[in-house]
Design a protein around this motif. Structure first.
Motif, PDB file in Angstrom:
ATOM      1  N   ASN A   1     -18.465   6.751  -5.644  1.00  0.00           N
ATOM      2  CA  ASN A   1     -17.791   6.437  -4.252  1.00  0.00           C
ATOM      3  C   ASN A   1     -16.888   7.044  -3.847  1.00  0.00           C
ATOM      4  OD1 ASN A   1     -19.675   4.382  -4.483  1.00  0.00           O
ATOM      5  ND2 ASN A   1     -18.131   2.676  -5.062  1.00  0.00           N
ATOM      6  N   ASP A   2     -16.545   8.279  -4.628  1.00  0.00           N
ATOM      7  CA  ASP A   2     -15.402   9.423  -4.158  1.00  0.00           C
ATOM      8  C   ASP A   2     -14.211   8.820  -3.993  1.00  0.00           C
ATOM      9  OD1 ASP A   2     -14.993  11.798  -3.622  1.00  0.00           O
ATOM     10  OD2 ASP A   2     -15.501  12.040  -1.688  1.00  0.00           O
ATOM     11  N   HIS A   3     -13.885   7.608  -5.093  1.00  0.00           N
ATOM     12  CA  HIS A   3     -12.549   6.887  -4.712  1.00  0.00           C
ATOM     13  C   HIS A   3     -11.330   8.008  -4.969  1.00  0.00           C
ATOM     14  CE1 HIS A   3     -13.944   2.575  -5.601  1.00  0.00           C
ATOM     15  NE2 HIS A   3     -14.368   3.097  -4.516  1.00  0.00           N
ATOM     16  N   GLY A   4     -11.679   9.351  -5.659  1.00  0.00           N
ATOM     17  CA  GLY A   4     -10.465  10.306  -5.940  1.00  0.00           C
ATOM     18  C   GLY A   4      -9.654  10.735  -4.499  1.00  0.00           C
ATOM     19  N   PHE A   5     -10.609  10.754  -3.480  1.00  0.00           N
ATOM     20  CA  PHE A   5     -10.086  11.066  -2.384  1.00  0.00           C
ATOM     21  C   PHE A   5      -9.473   9.831  -1.204  1.00  0.00           C
ATOM     22  CE2 PHE A   5     -12.385  14.758  -3.296  1.00  0.00           C
ATOM     23  CZ  PHE A   5     -11.345  15.686  -3.280  1.00  0.00           C
ATOM     24  N   PHE A   6      -9.787   8.349  -1.887  1.00  0.00           N
ATOM     25  CA  PHE A   6      -9.072   7.380  -1.306  1.00  0.00           C
ATOM     26  C   PHE A   6      -7.719   7.644  -0.867  1.00  0.00           C
ATOM     27  CE2 PHE A   6      -6.412   3.542  -1.574  1.00  0.00           C
ATOM     28  CZ  PHE A   6      -6.863   2.907  -0.526  1.00  0.00           C
ATOM     29  N   PRO A   7      -6.764   8.022  -1.896  1.00  0.00           N
ATOM     30  CA  PRO A   7      -5.360   8.343  -1.419  1.00  0.00           C
ATOM     31  C   PRO A   7      -5.235   9.064  -0.173  1.00  0.00           C
ATOM     32  CG  PRO A   7      -5.791   8.335  -3.812  1.00  0.00           C
ATOM     33  CD  PRO A   7      -6.986   8.564  -3.090  1.00  0.00           C
ATOM     34  N   GLU A   8      -6.233  10.072   0.199  1.00  0.00           N
ATOM     35  CA  GLU A   8      -5.842  10.930   1.346  1.00  0.00           C
ATOM     36  C   GLU A   8      -6.373  10.051   2.744  1.00  0.00           C
ATOM     37  OE1 GLU A   8      -6.911  13.514   4.631  1.00  0.00           O
ATOM     38  OE2 GLU A   8      -8.321  12.030   3.918  1.00  0.00           O
ATOM     39  N   ARG A   9      -6.764   8.940   2.655  1.00  0.00           N
ATOM     40  CA  ARG A   9      -6.687   8.061   3.658  1.00  0.00           C
ATOM     41  C   ARG A   9      -5.724   7.322   3.738  1.00  0.00           C
ATOM     42  NH1 ARG A   9     -11.888   4.912   1.438  1.00  0.00           N
ATOM     43  NH2 ARG A   9     -11.137   3.025   2.715  1.00  0.00           N
ATOM     44  N   ILE A  10      -4.767   7.175   2.833  1.00  0.00           N
ATOM     45  CA  ILE A  10      -3.264   6.729   3.042  1.00  0.00           C
ATOM     46  C   ILE A  10      -2.561   7.746   3.593  1.00  0.00           C
ATOM     47  CG2 ILE A  10      -1.471   5.771   1.668  1.00  0.00           C
ATOM     48  CD1 ILE A  10      -3.945   4.056   1.717  1.00  0.00           C
ATOM     49  N   PHE A  11      -2.649   8.899   3.108  1.00  0.00           N
ATOM     50  CA  PHE A  11      -1.693  10.000   3.548  1.00  0.00           C
ATOM     51  C   PHE A  11      -1.885  10.676   4.751  1.00  0.00           C
ATOM     52  CE2 PHE A  11      -0.562  10.498  -0.790  1.00  0.00           C
ATOM     53  CZ  PHE A  11       0.840  11.072  -1.018  1.00  0.00           C
ATOM     54  N   ARG A  12      -3.086  10.330   5.380  1.00  0.00           N
ATOM     55  CA  ARG A  12      -3.487  10.777   6.641  1.00  0.00           C
ATOM     56  C   ARG A  12      -2.860  10.003   7.863  1.00  0.00           C
ATOM     57  NH1 ARG A  12      -9.579  11.097   8.360  1.00  0.00           N
ATOM     58  NH2 ARG A  12      -9.631  12.209   6.359  1.00  0.00           N
ATOM     59  N   HIS A  13      -2.253   8.929   7.525  1.00  0.00           N
ATOM     60  CA  HIS A  13      -1.661   7.806   8.323  1.00  0.00           C
ATOM     61  C   HIS A  13      -0.029   8.203   8.562  1.00  0.00           C
ATOM     62  CE1 HIS A  13      -5.563   5.717   9.207  1.00  0.00           C
ATOM     63  NE2 HIS A  13      -5.614   5.361   7.900  1.00  0.00           N
ATOM     64  N   VAL A  14       0.124   8.916   7.867  1.00  0.00           N
ATOM     65  CA  VAL A  14       1.702   9.595   7.570  1.00  0.00           C
ATOM     66  C   VAL A  14       2.003  10.718   8.533  1.00  0.00           C
ATOM     67  CG1 VAL A  14       3.822   9.648   6.513  1.00  0.00           C
ATOM     68  CG2 VAL A  14       2.174   8.209   5.592  1.00  0.00           C
ATOM     69  N   PRO A  15       2.226  10.882   9.723  1.00  0.00           N
ATOM     70  CA  PRO A  15       2.279  12.151  10.502  1.00  0.00           C
ATOM     71  C   PRO A  15       3.485  13.028  10.071  1.00  0.00           C
ATOM     72  CG  PRO A  15       3.541  10.242  11.736  1.00  0.00           C
ATOM     73  CD  PRO A  15       2.765   9.660  10.613  1.00  0.00           C
ATOM     74  N   VAL A  16       4.704  12.575   9.354  1.00  0.00           N
ATOM     75  CA  VAL A  16       5.494  13.501   8.930  1.00  0.00           C
ATOM     76  C   VAL A  16       5.937  12.724   7.528  1.00  0.00           C
ATOM     77  CG1 VAL A  16       7.665  14.715   9.286  1.00  0.00           C
ATOM     78  CG2 VAL A  16       6.209  14.263  11.176  1.00  0.00           C
ATOM     79  N   ILE A  17       6.329  13.614   6.536  1.00  0.00           N
ATOM     80  CA  ILE A  17       6.952  13.310   5.402  1.00  0.00           C
ATOM     81  C   ILE A  17       8.214  14.014   5.166  1.00  0.00           C
ATOM     82  CG2 ILE A  17       6.676  12.711   2.693  1.00  0.00           C
ATOM     83  CD1 ILE A  17       3.726  12.516   3.239  1.00  0.00           C
ATOM     84  N   GLU A  18       9.396  13.247   4.990  1.00  0.00           N
ATOM     85  CA  GLU A  18      10.617  14.089   4.813  1.00  0.00           C
ATOM     86  C   GLU A  18      10.686  14.685   3.502  1.00  0.00           C
ATOM     87  OE1 GLU A  18      11.532   9.838   3.968  1.00  0.00           O
ATOM     88  OE2 GLU A  18      10.150  10.908   5.336  1.00  0.00           O
ATOM     89  N   GLU A  19      11.474  15.648   3.233  1.00  0.00           N
ATOM     90  CA  GLU A  19      11.332  16.630   1.859  1.00  0.00           C
ATOM     91  C   GLU A  19      11.902  15.642   0.742  1.00  0.00           C
ATOM     92  OE1 GLU A  19      13.432  20.356   2.426  1.00  0.00           O
ATOM     93  OE2 GLU A  19      12.161  20.988   3.910  1.00  0.00           O
ATOM     94  N   ALA A  20      12.849  14.656   1.224  1.00  0.00           N
ATOM     95  CA  ALA A  20      13.339  13.807  -0.075  1.00  0.00           C
ATOM     96  C   ALA A  20      12.289  13.202  -0.733  1.00  0.00           C
ATOM     97  CB  ALA A  20      14.684  13.001   0.145  1.00  0.00           C
ATOM     98  N   ARG A  21      11.464  12.595   0.124  1.00  0.00           N
ATOM     99  CA  ARG A  21      10.356  11.938  -0.032  1.00  0.00           C
ATOM    100  C   ARG A  21       9.311  12.650  -0.786  1.00  0.00           C
ATOM    101  NH1 ARG A  21       6.780   7.817   4.051  1.00  0.00           N
ATOM    102  NH2 ARG A  21       6.218   6.110   2.526  1.00  0.00           N
ATOM    103  N   ILE A  22       8.793  13.860  -0.355  1.00  0.00           N
ATOM    104  CA  ILE A  22       8.201  14.779  -0.946  1.00  0.00           C
ATOM    105  C   ILE A  22       8.488  14.986  -2.322  1.00  0.00           C
ATOM    106  CG2 ILE A  22       7.207  16.845  -0.840  1.00  0.00           C
ATOM    107  CD1 ILE A  22       7.227  16.687   2.096  1.00  0.00           C
ATOM    108  N   GLU A  23       9.823  15.008  -2.828  1.00  0.00           N
ATOM    109  CA  GLU A  23      10.371  15.564  -3.987  1.00  0.00           C
ATOM    110  C   GLU A  23       9.906  14.429  -4.856  1.00  0.00           C
ATOM    111  OE1 GLU A  23      13.964  16.626  -3.774  1.00  0.00           O
ATOM    112  OE2 GLU A  23      13.791  18.508  -3.241  1.00  0.00           O
ATOM    113  N   ARG A  24       9.904  12.967  -4.541  1.00  0.00           N
ATOM    114  CA  ARG A  24       9.924  11.694  -5.276  1.00  0.00           C
ATOM    115  C   ARG A  24       8.296  11.765  -5.516  1.00  0.00           C
ATOM    116  NH1 ARG A  24      13.739   9.732  -1.565  1.00  0.00           N
ATOM    117  NH2 ARG A  24      12.128   8.540  -0.079  1.00  0.00           N
ATOM    118  N   LEU A  25       7.491  12.101  -4.694  1.00  0.00           N
ATOM    119  CA  LEU A  25       5.947  12.061  -4.852  1.00  0.00           C
ATOM    120  C   LEU A  25       5.667  13.123  -5.763  1.00  0.00           C
ATOM    121  CD1 LEU A  25       4.997  11.759  -1.056  1.00  0.00           C
ATOM    122  CD2 LEU A  25       4.834  10.000  -2.643  1.00  0.00           C
TER     123      LEU A  25
END
Length: 342
Positions: free
Chosen positions: A263-287
């Motif tokens: 079911n290609d669940h490995g790319f389900f998270p991409e469906r979450i990330f695509r709804h975020v237009p910008v991610i600030e650098e501090a949050r990227i470091e946490r990720l």
């Protein structure tokens, strides 16, 4: 796509392009094209830089695209220098594959999958793995509910709700064949999870409660894709070949592993990330930190299961609380002085 982007997880060299464990043999010309696919250059610019015709470039792109190695740079990359959610996801994928490869290459690390695949682990390790894996999967509905509740974006909330519908019953379905093999349903449910299992469960809950992107990063590690090369050590084939295990147990656990992949669940998270237009650098470091943690936690989980159940049976966990309670009840009416030495 007008500005092709080679996925960050792809590696070039030696006449091949590798992605998620699979290798694509390529010509020198295609390799030269791939080296320029940064998502910023347009197709005619790539052709001009290499002295190729546009048709030659398009033929190379078509082959890469058929192997799921390309992205549309104009959709992934922003023009203002900020990081889009989609760019962050694909860069995290590259880190995930690099770190997993490094972890797998460590010759000193205990390997539960390898030990079971070759029949070297005792049966109680397999039983313990099924028990602890069941704990993890029965916790998924609560985690997803927390991710739904913490999502401030309506589209992200709906994505997690859809995923909840897909996943919410799987833990219970994996419990069914364990009943009788490991004990009663009550015995299995009451079994205290190992510390390595608790560590994962609490991490998932905390991340789902705190930030739906953190939870999406955890799912990147967990879920499979048809693009992935098959694991070098098939734990389920090892279960069938070397152990006396009910067929229903192996079939159900393997079904779940294959379902995620198919079911290609490995790319389900991409469906979450695509709804975020910008991610600030501090949050990227946490990720990025979360991705490193979830890889380490899963390695610790498998090592912990192998270590504990190589030395203890599942009976030390299953029904343990009720056994202790019964012992309390049986001894509660004994006079205190009856236990004193004479």
């Amino acid at each position: 796509m007008e500005q092709p982007l080679l996925k960050y997880a792809c590696t070039l060299g030696g006449g091949k392009i590798s992605y998620r464990g699979l290798d694509l043999e390529v010509s020198p010309q295609l390799e030269r094209v791939a080296a320029l696919l940064d998502g910023r250059r347009r197709r005619p610019d790539i052709a001009a830089a290499l002295g190729l015709t546009l048709d030659q470039v398009d033929a190379a792109l078509a082959r890469l695209d058929a192997s799921k190695m390309l992205l549309a740079g104009e959709e992934v990359l922003r023009s203002d220098g900020l990081f889009s959610g989609r760019e962050v996801f694909w860069r995290l994928e590259a880190l995930l594959l690099k770190w997993r490869k490094a972890s797998a290459a460590d010759p000193t690390a205990p390997r539960l999958d390898r030990e079971v695949a070759f029949g070297k682990a005792p049966l109680q390790v397999v039983q313990g793995f099924c028990l602890e894996q069941g704990h993890l999967l029965r916790a998924v509905p609560e985690e997803l509910a927390l991710a739904v509740a913490s999502a401030t974006d309506e589209f992200i909330r709906l994505e997690y709700m859809d995923f909840y519908e897909e996943e919410s019953r799987h833990g219970e379905m994996l419990l069914e064949p364990l009943v009788g093999w490991l004990g009663s349903e009550a015995d299995i449910r009451s079994a205290p999870p190992l510390p390595c299992t608790i560590g994962l469960m609490q991490t998932y809950r905390n991340w789902a409660r705190k930030d739906p992107l953190l939870y999406a990063v955890a799912l990147m590690r967990d879920e499979g894709s048809p693009l992935d090369a098959l694991a070098p050590h098939d734990i389920y084939e090892g279960m069938r070949r070397h152990y006396d295990i009910p067929k229903a147990v192996v079939d159900r656990f393997e079904w779940h592993a294959n379902l995620d992949r198919e079911n290609d669940h490995g790319f389900f998270p991409e469906r979450i990330f695509r709804h975020v237009p910008v991610i600030e650098e501090a949050r990227i470091e946490r990720l990025i930190s979360a991705l490193r943690q979830i890889i380490d936690l899963h390695d610790a989980f498998r090592a912990g299961v192998l270590d504990y159940y190589a030395r203890h049976t599942v009976e030390t966990r299953c029904a343990m609380p009720s056994r202790e309670l019964q012992a309390w009840k049986q001894g509660r009416d004994v006079p205190a002085n009856a236990l004193e030495p004479t």
